[in-house]
Design a protein around this motif. Structure first.
Motif, short mmCIF file in Angstrom:
data_model
loop_
_atom_site.label_atom_id
_atom_site.label_comp_id
_atom_site.label_asym_id
_atom_site.label_seq_id
_atom_site.Cartn_x
_atom_site.Cartn_y
_atom_site.Cartn_z
N ILE A 76 71.46 44.20 44.03
CA ILE A 76 71.70 43.90 45.34
C ILE A 76 73.06 44.79 45.87
O ILE A 76 73.01 45.43 46.83
CB ILE A 76 71.59 42.36 45.86
N LYS A 79 72.47 48.45 45.62
CA LYS A 79 71.56 48.84 46.56
C LYS A 79 72.24 48.85 48.00
O LYS A 79 72.55 49.74 48.76
CB LYS A 79 70.48 47.83 46.94
N CYS A 132 70.52 42.84 52.53
CA CYS A 132 69.82 42.83 51.02
C CYS A 132 69.62 41.51 50.46
O CYS A 132 68.68 41.30 49.71
CB CYS A 132 70.49 43.92 50.35
#
Lengths: 136, 65
Positions: A76, A79, A132
């Motif tokens: 996460i 990203k 996210c």
């Protein structure tokens, strides 16, 4: 899982020392780079703000044992970093077009632009991280 | 990617917390994997399969199957 194993008190202290050395070096030698007083001040502010955010956020995460830095958390964060970086680059390129445009009268000093870049990037990262986190 | 972790876990009498602790991940990660929102790494998939007494190909399968 690797991030969970690596992010401990020792890593926290080492990263803090590295950041402290970086900030101190830039504060000491930044002016000799002759990049302009306002630009140097902006970079100084950004670096110190980043260091403070890491120190506070890292300290909170170390204390909260329920927060586990496993592979999902690492994914996460990765990203969110990637998405917010490219979004920031995109917004920056649009913003510089606006700044240079004759249609819009907007003027910013280098220090203001640097502060806007740092705080905007940080806010963007936090928003993307939250999105996210909720979706994965 | 679909999976049968929830079924295997309940059959083994494990809670999400227990499975997470044994696999070295958070309960939230197990919830996300079971819900199909997160595909684990091969290492974690193999660990989960081992803990649940199964194999990776029995635990995870593509959506179209």
């Amino acid at each position: 899982m690797r991030m969970k194993e690596n992010f401990n008190l020792k890593t926290y202290i080492v990263v803090n020392i590295v950041l402290a050395v970086m900030v101190a070096a830039f504060l000491l030698f930044g002016p000799s780079l002759r990049m302009g007083e306002s630009f140097t001040a902006g970079v100084d502010t950004g670096m110190v703000a980043g260091w403070l955010v890491f120190t506070v956020a890292g300290g909170v995460l170390l204390r909260r044992r329920k927060v586990s830095f496993d592979e999902r958390t690492a994914s996460i964060f990765g990203k969110a970093s990637m998405v917010s970086f490219w979004l920031l680059v995109f917004l920056g390129s649009v913003f510089q077009l606006v700044l240079r445009s004759d249609l819009v009268t907007l003027s910013l000093s280098a220090a203001e632009a640097m502060a806007l870049l740092c705080s905007g990037g940080l806010v963007l990262f936090l928003v993307v991280l939250l999105v996210c986190w909720k979706t994965s | 990617m679909k999976n049968s972790i929830r079924e295997m876990r309940t059959a083994a009498g494990l809670t999400q917390e227990e499975l997470g602790r044994k696999a070295g991940v958070s309960r939230q990660t197990i919830i996300s994997i079971e819900g199909g929102r997160y595909d684990p790494s091969l290492a974690l998939a193999m660990k989960l399969a081992g803990l649940l007494g199964s194999t990776v190909e029995n635990l995870f399968f593509p959506e179209e199957e």
